[in-house]
Design a protein around this motif. Structure first.
Motif: not given
Ligand SMILES: [Fe+2]
Length: 293
Positions: A156, A160, A162, A256
């Motif tokens: 993370t 990238n 999440r 998001e």
């Protein structure tokens, strides 16, 4: 930040290539896309391949992720080397063996063998399996972790990913909108914990439950439904003890900025809304969690 687009293939060593091909085609339902000396490539969607079995050590397990451009690969390599990872730059022959333009290989903090690739080949031709498993594509991997917090930080912070949700200490992480493309499961050593293919619907899960059972393949979890991703699932054991999963109905996260990861309690039936419990012996002693994503 290393921007990963998606998980693109797994490479699995095996001492029984013919047996692995039999399972991959006749049970799992993949399509052989290519045979080479000591390696067989399998399609599960429009991509040129999403799984490769090769003659080798079953402990040699690789998971690959796609990056956007060649420049990104150079930046990623520099980032990893600055963090102390040994980075191998794929030779032309190795790139050809993976049907990619360029790639680098390194080990994540647990020791999982990871490849970051640029321009993996696609065929534009739909997948056509040898049995009607209803597969719509290769979708995610579970990786073993010897330190979930450390490895979550790697995926993370350096990359990238999440966190969408956690089961105990096991993070389920997204790269795009799909609820998870990578999941980390606490274990005492490195390895791929499971390989997921999506199927079309509940009918495919149920039909495969009976098909897999009738063929004396060990079912390790399901049929069931994950409370995390809402996906209905079936897990079973393949060559060299690898766990394969079919699932359908995985949720997507489009909002998001507003999504907050949720904490799910680690207890066997907490993995399944329908009450199925995982039966995966290799994970009985896993500290902090032995679940399935
Ligand atoms: Fe999964």
């Amino acid at each position: 930040m290393i921007e990963l687009k998606d998980v693109v293939y797994c490479r699995l060593g095996t001492a029984d290539l013919a047996g692995a091909e039999w399972f991959a085609t006749n049970i799992l339902g993949l399509e052989v896309s290519e045979r080479r000396r000591g390696a067989i490539y399998f399609k599960s969607d429009e991509r040129a391949h999403t799984l490769c079995y090769f003659e080798g050590d079953p402990a040699d397990q690789v998971t690959a992720f796609e990056l956007g451009r060649g420049e990104d690969l150079q930046t990623a390599a520099a980032t990893l080397e600055a963090l102390g990872h040994h980075v191998h730059y794929g030779t032309r022959e190795e790139c050809e063996a993976r049907l990619v333009r360029e790639f680098i290989r390194f080990r994540d903090p647990t020791g999982n063998s990871i490849e970051f690739v640029v321009r993996p080949e696609t065929t534009g031709r739909r997948y056509h399996g040898t049995r009607d498993a209803g597969i719509t594509g290769f979708s995610h991997v579970g990786l073993c972790t010897t330190d979930a917090a450390r490895d979550e930080a790697f995926w993370t912070s350096v990359c990238n990913a999440r966190v969408s949700d956690r089961i105990g200490d096991a993070p389920l992480m997204r790269l795009g909108t799909i609820h998870h493309s990578i999941a980390l499961f606490p274990f005492h050593k490195a390895g791929i914990q499971h390989i997921n293919h999506q199927v079309g619907g509940t009918d495919d899960i149920q039909r495969s439950f009976h098909f897999v059972s009738d063929n004396q393949v060990k079912i390790t979890f399901g049929p069931g439904q994950h409370p995390t991703s809402s996906a209905e699932f079936l897990y079973f054991t393949g060559p060299d003890g690898m766990t394969f999963e079919y699932s359908t109905g995985v949720c997507e996260i489009h909002d998001e900025p507003l999504w907050r990861d949720r904490q799910f309690h680690f207890e066997p039936k907490g993995f399944c809304k329908w009450g199925s419990a995982p039966r995966i012996a290799a994970f009985d002693n896993a500290k902090g969690g032995d679940g399935q994503g």
